[in-house]
Write a protein that holds these residues in place. Structure first.
Motif, mmCIF file in Angstrom:
data_model
loop_
_atom_site.group_PDB
_atom_site.id
_atom_site.type_symbol
_atom_site.label_atom_id
_atom_site.label_comp_id
_atom_site.label_asym_id
_atom_site.label_seq_id
_atom_site.Cartn_x
_atom_site.Cartn_y
_atom_site.Cartn_z
ATOM 1 N N LYS A 40 -1.781 -31.343 -11.334
ATOM 2 C CA LYS A 40 -1.597 -31.092 -9.899
ATOM 3 C C LYS A 40 -2.478 -29.942 -9.431
ATOM 4 O O LYS A 40 -2.989 -29.952 -8.327
ATOM 5 C CB LYS A 40 -0.135 -30.785 -9.601
ATOM 6 C CG LYS A 40 0.786 -31.958 -9.806
ATOM 7 C CD LYS A 40 2.220 -31.551 -9.562
ATOM 8 C CE LYS A 40 3.150 -32.681 -9.921
ATOM 9 N NZ LYS A 40 4.561 -32.274 -9.854
ATOM 10 N N VAL A 41 -2.653 -28.944 -10.288
ATOM 11 C CA VAL A 41 -3.445 -27.767 -9.942
ATOM 12 C C VAL A 41 -4.933 -28.032 -10.118
ATOM 13 O O VAL A 41 -5.754 -27.488 -9.406
ATOM 14 C CB VAL A 41 -3.016 -26.569 -10.819
ATOM 15 C CG1 VAL A 41 -3.889 -25.372 -10.572
ATOM 16 C CG2 VAL A 41 -1.573 -26.239 -10.570
ATOM 17 N N ASP A 42 -5.288 -28.890 -11.065
ATOM 18 C CA ASP A 42 -6.684 -29.140 -11.428
ATOM 19 C C ASP A 42 -7.021 -30.626 -11.228
ATOM 20 O O ASP A 42 -7.169 -31.365 -12.189
ATOM 21 C CB ASP A 42 -6.889 -28.723 -12.888
ATOM 22 C CG ASP A 42 -8.344 -28.724 -13.297
ATOM 23 O OD1 ASP A 42 -9.211 -28.574 -12.424
ATOM 24 O OD2 ASP A 42 -8.610 -28.876 -14.503
ATOM 25 N N PRO A 43 -7.163 -31.059 -9.975
ATOM 26 C CA PRO A 43 -7.400 -32.494 -9.732
ATOM 27 C C PRO A 43 -8.789 -32.931 -10.184
ATOM 28 O O PRO A 43 -9.725 -32.142 -10.219
ATOM 29 C CB PRO A 43 -7.249 -32.628 -8.213
ATOM 30 C CG PRO A 43 -7.595 -31.275 -7.692
ATOM 31 C CD PRO A 43 -7.125 -30.302 -8.733
ATOM 32 N N TRP A 44 -8.899 -34.210 -10.535
ATOM 33 C CA TRP A 44 -10.177 -34.758 -10.978
ATOM 34 C C TRP A 44 -11.247 -34.673 -9.901
ATOM 35 O O TRP A 44 -12.425 -34.512 -10.209
ATOM 36 C CB TRP A 44 -10.012 -36.218 -11.395
ATOM 37 C CG TRP A 44 -9.536 -36.372 -12.795
ATOM 38 C CD1 TRP A 44 -8.285 -36.743 -13.188
ATOM 39 C CD2 TRP A 44 -10.278 -36.152 -14.000
ATOM 40 N NE1 TRP A 44 -8.211 -36.765 -14.563
ATOM 41 C CE2 TRP A 44 -9.422 -36.413 -15.082
ATOM 42 C CE3 TRP A 44 -11.579 -35.756 -14.267
ATOM 43 C CZ2 TRP A 44 -9.823 -36.304 -16.411
ATOM 44 C CZ3 TRP A 44 -11.987 -35.645 -15.583
ATOM 45 C CH2 TRP A 44 -11.109 -35.907 -16.627
ATOM 46 N N LEU A 45 -10.881 -34.813 -8.659
ATOM 47 C CA LEU A 45 -11.860 -34.820 -7.576
ATOM 48 C C LEU A 45 -11.820 -33.534 -6.758
ATOM 49 O O LEU A 45 -12.094 -33.536 -5.564
ATOM 50 C CB LEU A 45 -11.631 -36.033 -6.664
ATOM 51 C CG LEU A 45 -11.780 -37.390 -7.365
ATOM 52 C CD1 LEU A 45 -11.444 -38.511 -6.410
ATOM 53 C CD2 LEU A 45 -13.174 -37.554 -7.926
ATOM 54 N N GLY A 46 -11.505 -32.416 -7.393
ATOM 55 C CA GLY A 46 -11.455 -31.137 -6.709
ATOM 56 C C GLY A 46 -12.841 -30.545 -6.476
ATOM 57 O O GLY A 46 -13.840 -30.950 -7.077
#
Length: 127
Positions: A40-46
């Motif tokens: 949740k904190v480190d999304p793939w598309l961040g």
């Protein structure tokens, strides 16, 4: 001079609003695979993944260009070193984040973005 560029590159990727360190994970001598909370904190598309991909892509291309055009290396020798140094910088950044950074989190997703940037740069080199 190279270390100054690395530190400057790392500085732009750090964010102060990260999740506080989990005390149980901090005691382990190795990075722990991410769980659902970290996803949740480190999304793939961040935005952070875009930074990793872009930095790795540009580092690989610029290193390859400098080695070939300015240092006179053969193309077969230049691109592996360029890709390797880019991967080493990405790994060093994750180790820094894990041990010193504000999030105290090793992100495998960031390494995937680094690898994708390197792969795109190597593909561009061979066009």
């Amino acid at each position: 001079m190279t270390w100054l560029l690395v530190v400057a590159g790392l500085g732009c990727c750090l964010q102060a609003s990260e999740v506080p360190v989990n005390a149980e994970r901090a005691l382990l001598p190795w990075p722990v695979p991410e769980d659902r909370e970290a996803a949740k904190v480190d999304p793939w598309l961040g935005y952070d993944k875009v930074q990793h991909l872009t930095f790795s892509f540009l580092w690989t291309l610029s290193s390859q260009y400098a080695l070939e055009q300015k240092a006179g290396w053969r193309p077969g020798r230049a691109w592996p070193l360029a890709a390797g140094t880019s991967a080493a910088v990405g790994l060093a950044k994750e180790l820094y984040d894990w041990k010193v950074g504000p999030s105290r989190r090793f992100s495998y997703r960031d390494l995937v973005a680094d690898g994708l940037g390197i792969a795109l740069a190597v593909g561009f080199i061979f066009l």
